[in-house]
Design a protein around this motif. Sequence first.
Motif, PDB file in Angstrom:
ATOM      1  N   LEU A   6     -13.261  45.185 -10.612  1.00  0.00           N
ATOM      2  CA  LEU A   6     -13.215  46.640 -10.488  1.00  0.00           C
ATOM      3  C   LEU A   6     -13.214  47.058  -9.021  1.00  0.00           C
ATOM      4  O   LEU A   6     -12.420  47.921  -8.620  1.00  0.00           O
ATOM      5  CB  LEU A   6     -14.389  47.274 -11.237  1.00  0.00           C
ATOM      6  CG  LEU A   6     -14.474  48.795 -11.184  1.00  0.00           C
ATOM      7  CD1 LEU A   6     -13.275  49.414 -11.891  1.00  0.00           C
ATOM      8  CD2 LEU A   6     -15.768  49.290 -11.768  1.00  0.00           C
ATOM      9  N   CYS A   7     -14.076  46.456  -8.214  1.00  0.00           N
ATOM     10  CA  CYS A   7     -14.130  46.765  -6.774  1.00  0.00           C
ATOM     11  C   CYS A   7     -12.831  46.374  -6.085  1.00  0.00           C
ATOM     12  O   CYS A   7     -12.360  47.089  -5.186  1.00  0.00           O
ATOM     13  CB  CYS A   7     -15.311  46.052  -6.124  1.00  0.00           C
ATOM     14  SG  CYS A   7     -16.905  46.751  -6.554  1.00  0.00           S
ATOM     15  N   ALA A   8     -12.225  45.281  -6.466  1.00  0.00           N
ATOM     16  CA  ALA A   8     -10.970  44.834  -5.872  1.00  0.00           C
ATOM     17  C   ALA A   8      -9.846  45.818  -6.204  1.00  0.00           C
ATOM     18  O   ALA A   8      -9.035  46.171  -5.323  1.00  0.00           O
ATOM     19  CB  ALA A   8     -10.616  43.441  -6.351  1.00  0.00           C
ATOM     20  N   VAL A   9      -9.775  46.289  -7.450  1.00  0.00           N
ATOM     21  CA  VAL A   9      -8.737  47.232  -7.849  1.00  0.00           C
ATOM     22  C   VAL A   9      -8.941  48.574  -7.156  1.00  0.00           C
ATOM     23  O   VAL A   9      -7.990  49.167  -6.624  1.00  0.00           O
ATOM     24  CB  VAL A   9      -8.715  47.390  -9.392  1.00  0.00           C
ATOM     25  CG1 VAL A   9      -7.822  48.546  -9.815  1.00  0.00           C
ATOM     26  CG2 VAL A   9      -8.274  46.103 -10.048  1.00  0.00           C
ATOM     27  N   VAL A  10     -10.188  49.084  -7.132  1.00  0.00           N
ATOM     28  CA  VAL A  10     -10.484  50.356  -6.467  1.00  0.00           C
ATOM     29  C   VAL A  10     -10.208  50.229  -4.965  1.00  0.00           C
ATOM     30  O   VAL A  10      -9.621  51.130  -4.352  1.00  0.00           O
ATOM     31  CB  VAL A  10     -11.939  50.801  -6.755  1.00  0.00           C
ATOM     32  CG1 VAL A  10     -12.326  51.979  -5.874  1.00  0.00           C
ATOM     33  CG2 VAL A  10     -12.122  51.134  -8.218  1.00  0.00           C
ATOM     34  N   GLY A  11     -10.604  49.121  -4.363  1.00  0.00           N
ATOM     35  CA  GLY A  11     -10.357  48.899  -2.934  1.00  0.00           C
ATOM     36  C   GLY A  11      -8.878  48.860  -2.614  1.00  0.00           C
ATOM     37  O   GLY A  11      -8.412  49.447  -1.625  1.00  0.00           O
ATOM     38  N   ILE A  16      -3.966  51.506  -0.518  1.00  0.00           N
ATOM     39  CA  ILE A  16      -2.616  52.024  -0.750  1.00  0.00           C
ATOM     40  C   ILE A  16      -2.548  53.512  -0.445  1.00  0.00           C
ATOM     41  O   ILE A  16      -1.600  53.987   0.187  1.00  0.00           O
ATOM     42  CB  ILE A  16      -2.161  51.708  -2.198  1.00  0.00           C
ATOM     43  CG1 ILE A  16      -1.921  50.206  -2.338  1.00  0.00           C
ATOM     44  CG2 ILE A  16      -0.901  52.486  -2.554  1.00  0.00           C
ATOM     45  CD1 ILE A  16      -1.653  49.742  -3.763  1.00  0.00           C
ATOM     46  N   LEU A  17      -3.547  54.273  -0.880  1.00  0.00           N
ATOM     47  CA  LEU A  17      -3.582  55.712  -0.580  1.00  0.00           C
ATOM     48  C   LEU A  17      -3.658  55.972   0.921  1.00  0.00           C
ATOM     49  O   LEU A  17      -2.986  56.867   1.440  1.00  0.00           O
ATOM     50  CB  LEU A  17      -4.756  56.377  -1.304  1.00  0.00           C
ATOM     51  CG  LEU A  17      -4.623  56.523  -2.819  1.00  0.00           C
ATOM     52  CD1 LEU A  17      -5.931  57.050  -3.419  1.00  0.00           C
ATOM     53  CD2 LEU A  17      -3.467  57.435  -3.159  1.00  0.00           C
ATOM     54  N   ILE A  18      -4.464  55.210   1.617  1.00  0.00           N
ATOM     55  CA  ILE A  18      -4.584  55.365   3.083  1.00  0.00           C
ATOM     56  C   ILE A  18      -3.254  55.050   3.758  1.00  0.00           C
ATOM     57  O   ILE A  18      -2.820  55.764   4.664  1.00  0.00           O
ATOM     58  CB  ILE A  18      -5.720  54.473   3.633  1.00  0.00           C
ATOM     59  CG1 ILE A  18      -7.078  55.030   3.201  1.00  0.00           C
ATOM     60  CG2 ILE A  18      -5.640  54.370   5.153  1.00  0.00           C
ATOM     61  CD1 ILE A  18      -8.250  54.133   3.552  1.00  0.00           C
ATOM     62  N   LYS A  23       1.606  56.934   6.521  1.00  0.00           N
ATOM     63  CA  LYS A  23       3.057  57.006   6.611  1.00  0.00           C
ATOM     64  C   LYS A  23       3.534  58.456   6.652  1.00  0.00           C
ATOM     65  O   LYS A  23       4.396  58.813   7.470  1.00  0.00           O
ATOM     66  CB  LYS A  23       3.679  56.281   5.414  1.00  0.00           C
ATOM     67  CG  LYS A  23       5.173  56.319   5.368  1.00  0.00           C
ATOM     68  CD  LYS A  23       5.772  55.496   6.470  1.00  0.00           C
ATOM     69  CE  LYS A  23       7.293  55.459   6.278  1.00  0.00           C
ATOM     70  NZ  LYS A  23       7.935  54.776   7.376  1.00  0.00           N
ATOM     71  N   SER A  24       2.960  59.322   5.811  1.00  0.00           N
ATOM     72  CA  SER A  24       3.370  60.734   5.814  1.00  0.00           C
ATOM     73  C   SER A  24       2.990  61.415   7.121  1.00  0.00           C
ATOM     74  O   SER A  24       3.754  62.241   7.637  1.00  0.00           O
ATOM     75  CB  SER A  24       2.767  61.473   4.618  1.00  0.00           C
ATOM     76  OG  SER A  24       1.368  61.594   4.760  1.00  0.00           O
TER      77      SER A  24
END
Length: 132
Positions: A6-11, A16-18, A23-24
């Motif tokens: 769970l921590c790996a997926v959330v991390g 990815i969001l960062i 990029k934007s």
Amino acid sequence: MDIFALCAVVGAAIVILILKFDKSQTVKVNAVLQEARSIPPLFLLKSTEQKIDALKAALRFDDAPQNMTGAGTMKDIYGSVSEARRQNKVQELKLLSSKYNNGQISIEVYNARLDELLEQIHSSGGSFELAC
């Protein structure tokens, strides 16, 4: 083990969001920098305006002496500099300004040529002498 996954997926999602946000922001900054390249520097514009004002004052665009008392002839008014030479400098300034306004020369070249014109007028003496 479920907490680790769970921590790996959330991390990974946070990373990815960062990266997307970064990029934007990079695209936005590059767009602003691209637009800013076409804008002349503010201090260069201010310097150019001051030089034009000094040239206009030195060349006396109004063709009338500031103080009529004691000015008997044009030679007395404009000193040893001839009226033709003054008119020549006025025409140079007008030509230079029209070239800049029409986009034929850049602000840097315009500013440099105004410097040259100021130096010519300042070194010629007479009524062209600047009161700085």
